[in-house]
Motif scaffolding. Sequence first.
Motif, PDB file in Angstrom:
ATOM      1  N   UNK A  25       1.038 -15.430  23.776  1.00 39.22           N
ATOM      2  CA  UNK A  25       0.527 -14.593  24.868  1.00 39.22           C
ATOM      3  C   UNK A  25       0.419 -13.123  24.478  1.00 39.22           C
ATOM      4  N   UNK A  26       1.107 -12.727  23.401  1.00 37.56           N
ATOM      5  CA  UNK A  26       1.169 -11.307  23.035  1.00 37.56           C
ATOM      6  C   UNK A  26       0.053 -10.875  22.084  1.00 37.56           C
ATOM      7  N   UNK A  27      -0.465 -11.822  21.305  1.00 38.50           N
ATOM      8  CA  UNK A  27      -1.486 -11.501  20.311  1.00 38.50           C
ATOM      9  C   UNK A  27      -0.917 -11.094  18.963  1.00 38.50           C
ATOM     10  N   UNK A  28       0.410 -11.047  18.829  1.00 38.60           N
ATOM     11  CA  UNK A  28       1.038 -10.603  17.577  1.00 38.60           C
ATOM     12  C   UNK A  28       1.274 -11.715  16.561  1.00 38.60           C
ATOM     13  N   UNK A  29       1.141 -12.959  16.968  1.00 34.35           N
ATOM     14  CA  UNK A  29       1.426 -14.077  16.073  1.00 34.35           C
ATOM     15  C   UNK A  29       0.460 -14.113  14.896  1.00 34.35           C
TER      16      UNK A  29
END
Length: 78
Positions: A25-29
């Motif tokens: 959900x954060x976009x950091x993966x």
Amino acid sequence: MSIPKIADTKPMVMELEAGNYFWCTCGNSANQPFCDGGHKGTDFVPQKFTLEEKQKVAMCLCKHSQNPPFCDGAHAKL
């Protein structure tokens, strides 16, 4: 509320087996569209979803879909 990082401005179309998954959900993966723990230290948490059967899906990568974890075309408005 934090704003997610846009991982991409188009969906990722893929065929997934039946089972449980955790959508980033954060976009950091670094393992988009799935969670790899990159949200640690933020107020984001991965979203669990379950597929009952193998199917082709369009996974949201812009993180702005109103139908997460699936693409609803929200990326076209960014």
